[in-house]
Design a protein around this motif. Sequence first.
Motif, short mmCIF file in Angstrom:
data_model
loop_
_atom_site.label_atom_id
_atom_site.label_comp_id
_atom_site.label_asym_id
_atom_site.label_seq_id
_atom_site.Cartn_x
_atom_site.Cartn_y
_atom_site.Cartn_z
N THR A 138 40.66 88.96 30.05
CA THR A 138 40.49 88.06 28.91
C THR A 138 39.28 88.46 28.07
O THR A 138 39.15 88.04 26.93
CB THR A 138 40.33 86.58 29.35
N ASN A 153 41.19 105.17 22.73
CA ASN A 153 41.04 103.88 22.06
C ASN A 153 40.69 102.83 23.12
O ASN A 153 41.05 102.98 24.29
CB ASN A 153 42.35 103.47 21.37
N MET A 154 39.96 101.81 22.69
CA MET A 154 39.72 100.67 23.60
C MET A 154 40.05 99.39 22.84
O MET A 154 39.50 99.13 21.77
CB MET A 154 38.27 100.65 24.07
N GLY A 155 40.95 98.59 23.38
CA GLY A 155 41.31 97.31 22.75
C GLY A 155 41.34 96.21 23.80
O GLY A 155 41.49 96.48 25.00
N SER A 170 50.21 91.74 26.78
CA SER A 170 50.63 91.53 25.40
C SER A 170 49.78 92.48 24.58
O SER A 170 48.56 92.37 24.56
CB SER A 170 50.34 90.07 25.04
N ILE A 171 50.42 93.46 23.93
CA ILE A 171 49.63 94.53 23.31
C ILE A 171 50.14 94.83 21.89
O ILE A 171 51.34 94.89 21.67
CB ILE A 171 49.65 95.80 24.21
N HIS A 172 49.21 95.00 20.95
CA HIS A 172 49.55 95.32 19.56
C HIS A 172 48.63 96.44 19.07
O HIS A 172 47.98 97.11 19.86
CB HIS A 172 49.44 94.07 18.68
N ARG A 173 48.61 96.65 17.79
CA ARG A 173 47.70 97.57 17.10
C ARG A 173 47.62 98.96 17.77
O ARG A 173 48.62 99.56 18.09
CB ARG A 173 46.31 96.92 16.98
N ASP A 174 46.37 99.46 17.93
CA ASP A 174 46.18 100.86 18.35
C ASP A 174 46.76 101.13 19.75
O ASP A 174 47.32 102.20 20.00
CB ASP A 174 44.68 101.22 18.35
N SER A 207 37.61 94.30 18.18
CA SER A 207 37.51 94.52 16.73
C SER A 207 38.34 95.73 16.33
O SER A 207 38.45 96.70 17.08
CB SER A 207 36.05 94.76 16.33
N PRO A 208 38.91 95.71 15.11
CA PRO A 208 39.68 96.87 14.65
C PRO A 208 38.75 97.98 14.18
O PRO A 208 38.31 98.00 13.05
CB PRO A 208 40.48 96.29 13.47
N GLU A 218 35.53 103.29 19.42
CA GLU A 218 34.81 102.08 19.85
C GLU A 218 33.49 102.44 20.52
O GLU A 218 32.49 101.74 20.36
CB GLU A 218 35.69 101.25 20.80
N CYS A 299 40.53 81.27 26.13
CA CYS A 299 40.96 81.45 24.74
C CYS A 299 41.17 80.09 24.10
O CYS A 299 41.83 79.23 24.66
CB CYS A 299 42.31 82.17 24.70
N GLU A 303 35.96 80.11 20.84
CA GLU A 303 35.88 80.82 22.12
C GLU A 303 34.68 81.75 22.16
O GLU A 303 34.02 82.00 21.15
CB GLU A 303 37.19 81.59 22.39
C1 LIG Z 1 39.79 86.97 23.65
C2 LIG Z 1 40.73 87.87 22.91
C3 LIG Z 1 42.01 88.09 23.39
C4 LIG Z 1 42.89 88.91 22.72
N1 LIG Z 1 44.12 89.12 23.24
C5 LIG Z 1 44.97 89.98 22.64
C6 LIG Z 1 46.24 90.26 23.21
O1 LIG Z 1 46.62 89.72 24.24
N2 LIG Z 1 47.04 91.16 22.58
C7 LIG Z 1 46.64 91.79 21.43
O2 LIG Z 1 47.40 92.61 20.93
N3 LIG Z 1 45.45 91.52 20.85
C8 LIG Z 1 44.60 90.64 21.43
N4 LIG Z 1 43.39 90.37 20.86
C9 LIG Z 1 43.03 91.00 19.57
C10 LIG Z 1 42.66 92.47 19.76
O3 LIG Z 1 41.65 92.59 20.72
C11 LIG Z 1 42.22 93.11 18.44
O4 LIG Z 1 43.34 93.16 17.58
C12 LIG Z 1 41.64 94.51 18.61
O5 LIG Z 1 41.37 95.05 17.33
C13 LIG Z 1 42.59 95.41 19.36
O6 LIG Z 1 42.01 96.71 19.49
P1 LIG Z 1 42.58 97.94 18.67
O7 LIG Z 1 42.23 97.66 17.23
O8 LIG Z 1 41.85 99.12 19.21
O9 LIG Z 1 44.05 98.00 18.92
C14 LIG Z 1 42.49 89.53 21.52
C15 LIG Z 1 41.21 89.32 21.03
C16 LIG Z 1 40.33 88.50 21.71
C17 LIG Z 1 38.95 88.28 21.16
#
Ligand SMILES: Cc1cc2nc3c(=O)[nH]c(=O)nc-3n(C[C@H](O)[C@H](O)[C@H](O)COP(=O)(O)O)c2cc1C
Length: 461
Positions: A138, A153-155, A170-174, A207-208, A218, A299, A303
């Motif tokens: 989380t 990448n780190m997300g 649950s994953i999106h973006r990079d 952060s993006p 990152e 969340c 938060e």
């Molecule tokens: C507490 C928290 C939980 C998040 N959970 C998710 C998630 O489950 N899935 C997702 O795609 N983004 C989630 N996000 C948003 C991503 O972390 C954000 O879009 C970030 O830019 C992703 O990294 P990336 O830009 O390298 O892909 C969350 C953000 C926060 C602060």
Amino acid sequence: MLMSFDSLREFLSSLDGIGDLKRIKASVDPVHELGAIAYHSLLRKGPALLFENIKGYATPLVTNVLSTDRKVAVALGVEGDMRAMFEKFLSGFRNPIDPVEVNGGPCKEEIYRGEEVDLYQFPTPVWHEKDAAPYLGTFHGCITRDRKTGDQNMGMYRLMIKDKKTLWMSIHRDGLAHYRQYEAADEPMPMAVAIGMEPLLCVAAMSPISSGLARHAEFAYVGGLRGKPVPLTKCETLDLLVPAQSEIILEGQVLPRVRVDEGPHGESHGFYGNEKDGLVYEVHCITHRRKPIHQGLICNFMEDGGKRITRSAVLWGKLKSLGTPGVVDVRFPDPGCGREICVVAADIKEPGQVMQIVETVWGVNAMGPNWIIVVDADADLDDWNDIWWRIYSRSEPHRDVWITPPRQHGGHQPLVKQGFTSRIAIDATSKFKGIEFPEVNAVSRELSQKVLSRWAELGLE
Ligand SMILES: Cc1cc2nc3c(=O)[nH]c(=O)nc-3n(C[C@H](O)[C@H](O)[C@H](O)COP(=O)(O)O)c2cc1C
Ligand SMILES: [Mn+2]
């Protein structure tokens, strides 16, 4: 106290030094109770909470590490106002420093492989009462590699425990873009998860940050913030580099061509949500520090993580670089989950300037916010009483509220899940409204200072 931190532990001891870390010695249930305590402490702008006695576990868990402006200021090594924090946050983009690779590291003090892997060894909360399971990820970083370029990448993508070796995500973006490359080749995607990082690394993960910072974006960004490189170390079983000072590292792979219905989990828009295209992450190795500190957050629209500050900083930087006339401050407040409501303070000198500001904010921020409120330069953007007072007293709805037709929108709140919504802007400034506003009757700053300096003497503290 201007400094940077190598590890979560160093940061926590610094918070401890200023009375902003509370060690909770009483026994607390990780199922619902811990999350509810964290939530109520957030509402009260409380300290970081280190739960040392979680029912059934010896490992502690920390939360709410960046939940107040003061704690974010400590993490950034900044003293002063919000604008100083914005500038510091942006400095990492301007002067990135590449990470360095080191041998080993504290995150490898204990190593578990294969059959020894048990995700239930950590005290992972069921954060909300209707969450489907404990959520292990989380406030963490999911680290993957571009299959073609090799860039990492780190997300931050949430991770739900399915069984002792499996997480649903649950994953999106990079991160999703990386996954699609592996899936197209019918290969699993190697992924490492770092938990218990120095908090600026978590800020980077949420952060993006990718664009313009090249490899290891990152980590280079956080290196820039800290003025020294982030030490990364090789995984035991994967060709990935992870922050060597982390408390806990998971190593594993995300399966191709498998989708699951992940959740429900309480989300940052304030409702429960599930991910119908959830992915499956199989963990085959865990490394961690001796006596690790687990970390997570609950969340909600309010938060841990300081996104109201980091997202405001990004917009501030964009408006400043565009030279948007009159803008003196911006904020994405918590109730808009740090992205959907934007308040702009501006010194309005020309008719039409407010609309120009509104269109610029929408122009640089295609994903939102769908609510914009523009107020005079003397407003307190952190005080909703002040903002609401200005909305009702400085705007006439038929003239000063503008609503657009529906358009594409990236928000994930339930009403706009289909990807469309309209937008609203409110001109709550006092300029060009056809009247000279009377004087404001609040107690002056000078008089306030005078009486507040007597507060203790008056027995009011
Ligand atoms: C507490 C928290 C939980 C998040 N959970 C998710 C998630 O489950 N899935 C997702 O795609 N983004 C989630 N996000 C948003 C991503 O972390 C954000 O879009 C970030 O830019 C992703 O990294 P990336 O830009 O390298 O892909 C969350 C953000 C926060 C602060
Ligand atoms: Mn990224």
